[in-house]
Motif scaffolding. Structure first.
Motif, PDB file in Angstrom:
ATOM      1  N   LEU A 166      80.421  57.965  23.083  1.00 13.17           N
ATOM      2  CA  LEU A 166      79.065  57.489  23.325  1.00 13.17           C
ATOM      3  C   LEU A 166      78.209  58.636  23.824  1.00 13.17           C
ATOM      4  CD1 LEU A 166      78.184  56.810  26.581  1.00 13.17           C
ATOM      5  CD2 LEU A 166      80.126  55.336  26.273  1.00 13.17           C
ATOM      6  N   ASN A 167      76.918  58.517  23.567  1.00  6.95           N
ATOM      7  CA  ASN A 167      75.932  59.511  23.981  1.00  6.95           C
ATOM      8  C   ASN A 167      74.815  58.807  24.728  1.00  6.95           C
ATOM      9  OD1 ASN A 167      77.144  61.713  22.534  1.00  6.95           O
ATOM     10  ND2 ASN A 167      76.316  60.822  20.668  1.00  6.95           N
ATOM     11  N   THR A 168      74.320  59.464  25.741  1.00  8.33           N
ATOM     12  CA  THR A 168      73.149  58.989  26.456  1.00  8.33           C
ATOM     13  C   THR A 168      72.359  60.207  26.916  1.00  8.33           C
ATOM     14  OG1 THR A 168      72.324  57.505  28.181  1.00  8.33           O
ATOM     15  CG2 THR A 168      74.257  58.830  28.722  1.00  8.33           C
ATOM     16  N   SER A 169      71.129  60.003  27.244  1.00 11.01           N
ATOM     17  CA  SER A 169      70.295  61.117  27.686  1.00 11.01           C
ATOM     18  C   SER A 169      69.424  60.655  28.838  1.00 11.01           C
ATOM     19  CB  SER A 169      69.436  61.632  26.532  1.00 11.01           C
ATOM     20  OG  SER A 169      68.614  60.594  26.048  1.00 11.01           O
ATOM     21  N   GLY A 170      68.742  61.597  29.429  1.00  9.62           N
ATOM     22  CA  GLY A 170      67.873  61.270  30.553  1.00  9.62           C
ATOM     23  C   GLY A 170      67.137  62.507  31.018  1.00  9.62           C
ATOM     24  N   LYS A 171      66.515  62.387  32.171  1.00  7.43           N
ATOM     25  CA  LYS A 171      65.781  63.514  32.736  1.00  7.43           C
ATOM     26  C   LYS A 171      65.786  63.390  34.248  1.00  7.43           C
ATOM     27  CE  LYS A 171      61.471  61.082  31.960  1.00  7.43           C
ATOM     28  NZ  LYS A 171      60.260  61.016  31.207  1.00  7.43           N
ATOM     29  N   PHE A 172      65.606  64.511  34.904  1.00  3.53           N
ATOM     30  CA  PHE A 172      65.473  64.526  36.350  1.00  3.53           C
ATOM     31  C   PHE A 172      64.474  65.611  36.726  1.00  3.53           C
ATOM     32  CE2 PHE A 172      68.922  67.352  35.356  1.00  3.53           C
ATOM     33  CZ  PHE A 172      68.764  68.437  36.205  1.00  3.53           C
ATOM     34  N   ILE A 173      63.937  65.514  37.927  1.00  4.58           N
ATOM     35  CA  ILE A 173      62.890  66.430  38.394  1.00  4.58           C
ATOM     36  C   ILE A 173      63.525  67.575  39.170  1.00  4.58           C
ATOM     37  CG2 ILE A 173      60.870  66.635  39.895  1.00  4.58           C
ATOM     38  CD1 ILE A 173      60.234  63.726  39.222  1.00  4.58           C
ATOM     39  N   VAL A 174      63.039  68.794  38.918  1.00  4.03           N
ATOM     40  CA  VAL A 174      63.448  69.957  39.705  1.00  4.03           C
ATOM     41  C   VAL A 174      62.260  70.395  40.547  1.00  4.03           C
ATOM     42  CG1 VAL A 174      65.269  70.758  38.162  1.00  4.03           C
ATOM     43  CG2 VAL A 174      62.939  71.502  37.769  1.00  4.03           C
ATOM     44  N   TYR A 175      62.575  71.000  41.673  1.00  6.40           N
ATOM     45  CA  TYR A 175      61.551  71.370  42.644  1.00  6.40           C
ATOM     46  C   TYR A 175      61.540  72.877  42.850  1.00  6.40           C
ATOM     47  CZ  TYR A 175      61.659  66.402  43.660  1.00  6.40           C
ATOM     48  OH  TYR A 175      61.583  65.043  43.549  1.00  6.40           O
ATOM     49  N   GLY A 185      58.927  70.738  37.584  1.00  6.34           N
ATOM     50  CA  GLY A 185      59.075  70.285  36.212  1.00  6.34           C
ATOM     51  C   GLY A 185      60.190  69.275  36.101  1.00  6.34           C
ATOM     52  N   GLN A 186      60.517  68.957  34.874  1.00  9.01           N
ATOM     53  CA  GLN A 186      61.617  68.039  34.624  1.00  9.01           C
ATOM     54  C   GLN A 186      62.588  68.681  33.651  1.00  9.01           C
ATOM     55  OE1 GLN A 186      59.746  64.567  33.024  1.00  9.01           O
ATOM     56  NE2 GLN A 186      59.707  65.338  30.943  1.00  9.01           N
ATOM     57  N   ILE A 187      63.838  68.292  33.773  1.00  6.79           N
ATOM     58  CA  ILE A 187      64.873  68.801  32.881  1.00  6.79           C
ATOM     59  C   ILE A 187      65.500  67.610  32.178  1.00  6.79           C
ATOM     60  CG2 ILE A 187      67.121  69.925  32.752  1.00  6.79           C
ATOM     61  CD1 ILE A 187      66.188  71.851  34.845  1.00  6.79           C
ATOM     62  N   THR A 188      65.469  67.643  30.849  1.00  7.42           N
ATOM     63  CA  THR A 188      66.130  66.613  30.065  1.00  7.42           C
ATOM     64  C   THR A 188      67.544  67.073  29.761  1.00  7.42           C
ATOM     65  OG1 THR A 188      65.276  67.533  28.006  1.00  7.42           O
ATOM     66  CG2 THR A 188      63.989  65.777  29.032  1.00  7.42           C
ATOM     67  N   TYR A 189      68.432  66.121  29.550  1.00  7.45           N
ATOM     68  CA  TYR A 189      69.846  66.430  29.327  1.00  7.45           C
ATOM     69  C   TYR A 189      70.460  65.376  28.419  1.00  7.45           C
ATOM     70  CZ  TYR A 189      70.450  62.708  32.702  1.00  7.45           C
ATOM     71  OH  TYR A 189      70.387  61.497  33.328  1.00  7.45           O
ATOM     72  N   ASN A 214      72.550  70.345  26.649  1.00  9.13           N
ATOM     73  CA  ASN A 214      71.207  70.291  26.057  1.00  9.13           C
ATOM     74  C   ASN A 214      70.122  70.197  27.130  1.00  9.13           C
ATOM     75  OD1 ASN A 214      72.453  70.333  23.546  1.00  9.13           O
ATOM     76  ND2 ASN A 214      72.406  68.114  23.350  1.00  9.13           N
ATOM     77  N   PHE A 215      70.196  71.080  28.105  1.00 10.88           N
ATOM     78  CA  PHE A 215      69.208  71.104  29.186  1.00 10.88           C
ATOM     79  C   PHE A 215      67.928  71.767  28.685  1.00 10.88           C
ATOM     80  CE2 PHE A 215      73.380  71.379  31.281  1.00 10.88           C
ATOM     81  CZ  PHE A 215      73.323  70.243  32.053  1.00 10.88           C
ATOM     82  N   VAL A 216      66.816  71.048  28.811  1.00 10.39           N
ATOM     83  CA  VAL A 216      65.512  71.570  28.390  1.00 10.39           C
ATOM     84  C   VAL A 216      64.522  71.349  29.538  1.00 10.39           C
ATOM     85  CG1 VAL A 216      63.636  71.384  26.725  1.00 10.39           C
ATOM     86  CG2 VAL A 216      65.994  71.078  25.967  1.00 10.39           C
ATOM     87  N   PHE A 217      63.833  72.419  29.935  1.00 13.86           N
ATOM     88  CA  PHE A 217      62.892  72.387  31.048  1.00 13.86           C
ATOM     89  C   PHE A 217      61.477  72.179  30.519  1.00 13.86           C
ATOM     90  CE2 PHE A 217      59.933  74.776  33.810  1.00 13.86           C
ATOM     91  CZ  PHE A 217      60.102  74.059  34.979  1.00 13.86           C
ATOM     92  N   THR A 218      60.759  71.232  31.122  1.00 13.04           N
ATOM     93  CA  THR A 218      59.345  71.010  30.834  1.00 13.04           C
ATOM     94  C   THR A 218      58.575  71.200  32.141  1.00 13.04           C
ATOM     95  OG1 THR A 218      59.929  69.363  29.159  1.00 13.04           O
ATOM     96  CG2 THR A 218      57.655  69.370  29.932  1.00 13.04           C
ATOM     97  N   ASP A 226      70.707  75.985  40.312  1.00 16.45           N
ATOM     98  CA  ASP A 226      71.403  75.325  41.413  1.00 16.45           C
ATOM     99  C   ASP A 226      71.171  73.816  41.384  1.00 16.45           C
ATOM    100  OD1 ASP A 226      72.449  77.681  42.391  1.00 16.45           O
ATOM    101  OD2 ASP A 226      70.844  77.973  43.859  1.00 16.45           O
ATOM    102  N   GLN A 227      69.954  73.413  41.110  1.00 13.62           N
ATOM    103  CA  GLN A 227      69.641  71.984  41.064  1.00 13.62           C
ATOM    104  C   GLN A 227      70.315  71.303  39.880  1.00 13.62           C
ATOM    105  OE1 GLN A 227      65.420  71.040  41.894  1.00 13.62           O
ATOM    106  NE2 GLN A 227      65.256  73.176  42.564  1.00 13.62           N
TER     107      GLN A 227
END
Length: 193
Positions: free
Chosen positions: A74-83, A94-98, A115-119, A156-157
């Motif tokens: 199974l595959n899932t994705s999401g995003k979280f905020i970096v400071y 920004g946010q990093i999707t994974y 698949n970490f991508v920074f926005t 680190d985050q």
């Protein structure tokens, strides 16, 4: 004595931060990845797959997991905020999707966070931090676009996020189904009163 203790605490904090960054590795395509294999003796692949599905569905409720190409994947994705900034003057950078990929076999499973991508974020006219449209930087290429201090902080985050996610996944895969308790039906005699 205070200076020695303070120095040791600072050294410990620096070592912890670098350990989080070291948890990320590079895969065959030179992309950052957090990859682990875990053994679960006595548990079938279908049970592990169902537990992984429950984890993915509860981990990110906004996006439902999807079946992978291989069986029990199974595959899932999401995003979280970096400071960015120090802990007192910290702001959303920004946010990093994974993407999380989980594969199960009899008595073992493996997972891969990649698949970490920074926005990057910017302030809008209302003072809120919002993503800048059209700018997406893969985590591997961040050193070319941002300074070393910020990149180190973001790595680190990301490492900390991966460690926390792996811990939650491990707990979900370890969960034992609750055994249904069957209580004996009480028989009441209506003859004696």
């Amino acid at each position: 004595m205070r200076k020695i203790i303070l120095g040791l605490l600072c050294l410990l904090c620096i070592h912890t931060a670098s350990a989080q960054r070291d948890s990320l590795a590079f895969d065959e395509g030179n992309n950052y990845v957090y990859y682990r294999i875990a053994d679960k003796p006595g548990v079938t692949a279908d049970t592990l797959c169902q537990r992984a599905w429950d984890f993915a569905a509860g981990f990110n409720r906004a996006i439902s997991p999807a079946k992978g190409q291989a069986e029990n994947t199974l595959n899932t994705s999401g995003k979280f905020i970096v400071y960015s900034g120090s802990s007192l003057v910290r702001k959303e950078a920004g946010q990093i999707t994974y993407t999380i990929n989980i594969q199960t076999k009899d008595q073992r499973y493996r997972y891969r966070i990649s698949n970490f991508v920074f926005t990057p974020y910017q302030r809008d006219r209302f003072g809120n931090m919002v993503p800048i449209p059209g700018i997406e930087v893969p985590l591997e290429k961040m050193a070319d676009k941002y300074n070393k201090k910020d990149v180190g902080s973001y790595l680190d985050q990301v490492g900390q996020f991966c460690i926390v996610t792996a811990t939650k996944l491990g707990q979900a895969m370890d969960k034992q189904p609750l055994a249904a308790k069957t209580e004996a039906v009480k028989k009441i005699s209506t003859q004696n009163w």
